[in-house]
Scaffold this active site. Structure first.
Site, PDB file in Angstrom:
ATOM      1  CE  LYS A 107       0.057  -0.703   4.789  1.00  0.00           C
ATOM      2  NZ  LYS A 107       0.200  -2.043   5.211  1.00  0.00           N
ATOM      3  CB  ILE A 138     -12.143  -7.164   2.325  1.00  0.00           C
ATOM      4  CG1 ILE A 138     -12.317  -7.563   3.794  1.00  0.00           C
ATOM      5  CG2 ILE A 138     -13.430  -6.593   1.759  1.00  0.00           C
ATOM      6  CD1 ILE A 138     -12.714  -6.406   4.704  1.00  0.00           C
ATOM      7  CE  LYS A 207      -4.101  -1.240   5.177  1.00  0.00           C
ATOM      8  NZ  LYS A 207      -4.373  -1.785   6.511  1.00  0.00           N
TER       9      LYS A 207
HETATM   10  N1  LIG Z   1       1.399  -8.848   7.036  1.00  0.00           N
HETATM   11  C1  LIG Z   1       0.164  -8.510   6.671  1.00  0.00           C
HETATM   12  O1  LIG Z   1      -0.829  -8.906   7.318  1.00  0.00           O
HETATM   13  C2  LIG Z   1      -0.071  -7.670   5.459  1.00  0.00           C
HETATM   14  C3  LIG Z   1      -1.391  -7.392   5.057  1.00  0.00           C
HETATM   15  C4  LIG Z   1      -1.610  -6.648   3.895  1.00  0.00           C
HETATM   16  C5  LIG Z   1      -0.540  -6.168   3.185  1.00  0.00           C
HETATM   17  N2  LIG Z   1       0.735  -6.436   3.624  1.00  0.00           N
HETATM   18  C6  LIG Z   1       1.834  -5.901   2.833  1.00  0.00           C
HETATM   19  O2  LIG Z   1       2.593  -6.990   2.313  1.00  0.00           O
HETATM   20  C7  LIG Z   1       3.959  -6.607   2.204  1.00  0.00           C
HETATM   21  C8  LIG Z   1       4.804  -7.612   2.976  1.00  0.00           C
HETATM   22  O3  LIG Z   1       4.385  -7.641   4.319  1.00  0.00           O
HETATM   23  P1  LIG Z   1       4.909  -8.771   5.325  1.00  0.00           P
HETATM   24  O4  LIG Z   1       4.055  -8.619   6.535  1.00  0.00           O
HETATM   25  O5  LIG Z   1       5.018 -10.071   4.666  1.00  0.00           O
HETATM   26  O6  LIG Z   1       6.369  -8.212   5.665  1.00  0.00           O
HETATM   27  P2  LIG Z   1       7.577  -8.996   6.358  1.00  0.00           P
HETATM   28  O7  LIG Z   1       7.073 -10.150   7.124  1.00  0.00           O
HETATM   29  O8  LIG Z   1       8.390  -7.977   7.062  1.00  0.00           O
HETATM   30  O9  LIG Z   1       8.396  -9.561   5.106  1.00  0.00           O
HETATM   31  C9  LIG Z   1       9.136  -8.732   4.267  1.00  0.00           C
HETATM   32  C10 LIG Z   1      10.001  -9.598   3.396  1.00  0.00           C
HETATM   33  O10 LIG Z   1      10.746  -8.755   2.527  1.00  0.00           O
HETATM   34  C11 LIG Z   1      12.120  -9.116   2.577  1.00  0.00           C
HETATM   35  N3  LIG Z   1      12.964  -7.962   2.361  1.00  0.00           N
HETATM   36  C12 LIG Z   1      13.029  -6.845   3.113  1.00  0.00           C
HETATM   37  N4  LIG Z   1      13.950  -5.996   2.606  1.00  0.00           N
HETATM   38  C13 LIG Z   1      14.477  -6.596   1.530  1.00  0.00           C
HETATM   39  C14 LIG Z   1      15.484  -6.255   0.598  1.00  0.00           C
HETATM   40  N5  LIG Z   1      16.143  -5.094   0.703  1.00  0.00           N
HETATM   41  N6  LIG Z   1      15.752  -7.108  -0.405  1.00  0.00           N
HETATM   42  C15 LIG Z   1      15.081  -8.299  -0.497  1.00  0.00           C
HETATM   43  N7  LIG Z   1      14.129  -8.683   0.358  1.00  0.00           N
HETATM   44  C16 LIG Z   1      13.830  -7.844   1.354  1.00  0.00           C
HETATM   45  C17 LIG Z   1      12.335  -9.685   3.957  1.00  0.00           C
HETATM   46  O11 LIG Z   1      13.476 -10.543   3.952  1.00  0.00           O
HETATM   47  P3  LIG Z   1      13.956 -11.389   5.245  1.00  0.00           P
HETATM   48  O12 LIG Z   1      12.825 -12.352   5.515  1.00  0.00           O
HETATM   49  O13 LIG Z   1      15.183 -12.050   4.836  1.00  0.00           O
HETATM   50  O14 LIG Z   1      14.122 -10.376   6.336  1.00  0.00           O
HETATM   51  C18 LIG Z   1      11.020 -10.441   4.185  1.00  0.00           C
HETATM   52  O15 LIG Z   1      11.084 -11.721   3.669  1.00  0.00           O
HETATM   53  C19 LIG Z   1       4.030  -5.163   2.731  1.00  0.00           C
HETATM   54  O16 LIG Z   1       3.921  -4.273   1.663  1.00  0.00           O
HETATM   55  C20 LIG Z   1       2.794  -5.067   3.622  1.00  0.00           C
HETATM   56  O17 LIG Z   1       2.322  -3.724   3.742  1.00  0.00           O
HETATM   57  C21 LIG Z   1       0.990  -7.177   4.715  1.00  0.00           C
END
Ligand SMILES: NC(=O)c1ccc[n+]([C@@H]2O[C@H](COP(=O)([O-])OP(=O)(O)OC[C@H]3O[C@@H](n4cnc5c(N)ncnc54)[C@H](OP(=O)(O)O)[C@@H]3O)[C@@H](O)[C@H]2O)c1
Length: 407
Positions: A107, A138, A207
């Protein structure tokens, strides 16, 4: 069977690992629906050695997100890294410029660069899908982009941040202070170690900016969103709202007005019997008002690995089926710059809680000041509690907090 759709997946955190899991578990169903398998072939994240819940041996590892996006062996690039800047931005731009469809849950990236990315996607005639970026599981993006085509949306509002809704629900149900509920949310993994982005309303604002763009055909304008969070809400406010027949929710509201598009995020008193007031805990809800249509409310899980992965996989299924829609529901060239309706011009009902000295003329002075600002008073409820009496000796009269009603 047709060739598989080959995915390059950047990010293996909460969402990325759930996407791998869901694609594996739903493989047969997806083949039945799309006529071809959807297979992850290459992945990348920051650390290759980190322990994860999925087996990475089957996939090629490409650490640099932009290199993964440009990899000739992938058909679609999925970005679940996060953040408005690099590496997410560069990787998404690289994929689109290489003619590869992109699915993202980001987002922050869309709220900041959504229009430019839509232009790039159109220029290269590829999909840019982002269902997961708003309200997790959703399907509100699809609803606005593909389903409500003939209807003019007049207003869209919703509970878009599960952390805030959890805190407000717990405060009300268990009569706990904001700080206690926030600590509990952090313990349960609903809130980040630094929760300010959520509780100060900025997550909701990003959002909302995306939803407003989809609703009104305007270019995303994150900076135009008025933002006020929930950190100053107290139990006294929730009690006052309950007494008046309301519940307090952090809402994102976007409305088409004569002065332009109003975009605002703030604690809002919603009638207790309304659909949105019944939404408790981490659940999200979005209501769409459109001309000639009764309000539509979608309720569901707004975050979490599986809910978000479900939206990512749904976007991938569209690409596997060959469905491509303009990212914001209309050609980017036909999206107009937003005409901002400033919050100062917003007219609505407000709740104001004041702490005043108990002496003759206090209420009259307050009424006079409000009248000077062209504010009429609908009702006044006066309380004289021991705590107010104790505090009044130390504290001068001051406004404590306010929450506006959704109008
Ligand atoms: N979590 C939710 O419920 C949710 C809901 C809706 C939308 N989102 C969106 O989905 C996206 C991901 O969220 P998430 O919760 O999955 O985040 P997360 O758990 O923090 O995962 C982020 C991932 O990105 C990788 N990463 C970070 N910096 C990087 C870099 N410089 N180069 C390569 N890889 C990198 C991290 O690697 P490492 O694992 O090695 O640290 C990790 O695997 C975000 O945009 C978030 O706003 C999340």
């Amino acid at each position: 069977m047709a060739e598989p759709l080959k995915i390059g997946l950047a990010g293996l955190g909460t969402v990325g690992t759930a996407v791998v899991d869901l694609l594996e578990r739903g493989r047969d169903k997806l083949i039945a629906r799309c006529g071809r398998p959807i297979e992850v072939v290459a992945v990348g994240a920051r650390s290759r050695s980190k322990k994860r819940s999925i087996d990475l041996k089957k996939f090629r590892w490409i650490a640099d997100p932009a290199a993964l996006a440009a990899d000739p062996a992938i058909d679609v690039f999925v970005e679940v890294i996060g953040g408005a800047g690099d590496p997410a931005r560069r990787a998404v731009e690289t994929a689109l410029a290489a003619g590869k469809p992109v699915v993202t849950a980001n987002k922050a990236l869309l709220a900041r660069h959504g229009h430019r990315l839509a232009v790039l996607a159109e220029r290269h005639q590829v999909a840019l899908n982002f269902e997961a970026s708003v309200a997790g599981g959703i399907p509100i993006v699809k609803t606005l982009r593909e389903s409500l085509n003939g209807d003019a949306v007049t207003r869209i509002y919703g509970i878009l941040n599960g952390t805030c809704n959890y805190i407000l629900s717990r405060m009300e149900r268990d009569r706990l202070a904001f700080a206690d509920c926030l600590r509990e949310a952090q313990r349960l993994g609903y809130a980040e170690a630094d929760p300010s982005f959520d509780v100060e309303g900025h997550d909701t604002a990003q959002k909302l900016a995306i939803l407003a763009s989809l609703s009104f055909g305007t270019k995303i304008d994150e900076a135009a969103v008025f933002v006020e969070g929930i950190s100053s809400i107290t139990l006294a406010d929730l009690d006052a709202a309950a007494e008046l027949g309301y519940r307090v929710k952090l809402l994102g509201v976007a409305v088409r007005t004569e002065a332009g598009i109003e975009q605002r995020v703030h604690p809002t008193m919603v009638p207790k019997e309304s659909a949105i007031a019944q939404v408790l805990g981490v659940t999200n809800a979005v209501t769409v008002d459109a001309d000639g249509l009764a309000p539509i409310t979608l309720v569901g899980p707004g975050a979490g690995g599986m809910a978000t992965a479900s939206a990512v996989v749904s976007d991938l299924a569209d690409i596997a089926r060959g469905v491509r829609t303009p990212p914001f529901g209309r050609p980017a060239a036909r999206m107009s710059a937003i005409r901002r309706a400033p919050m100062q011009r917003h007219e609505g009902g407000y709740y104001i809680r004041l702490l005043a000295r108990d002496r003759p003329g206090s209420a009259a002075a307050i009424a006079r000041r409000l009248a000077q600002q062209q504010i009429s008073i609908e009702s006044i409820v006066q309380r004289q509690t021991c705590s107010v009496n104790r505090r009044k000796r130390r504290a001068p009269p001051r406004p404590a907090v306010r929450a506006s009603r959704c109008r």
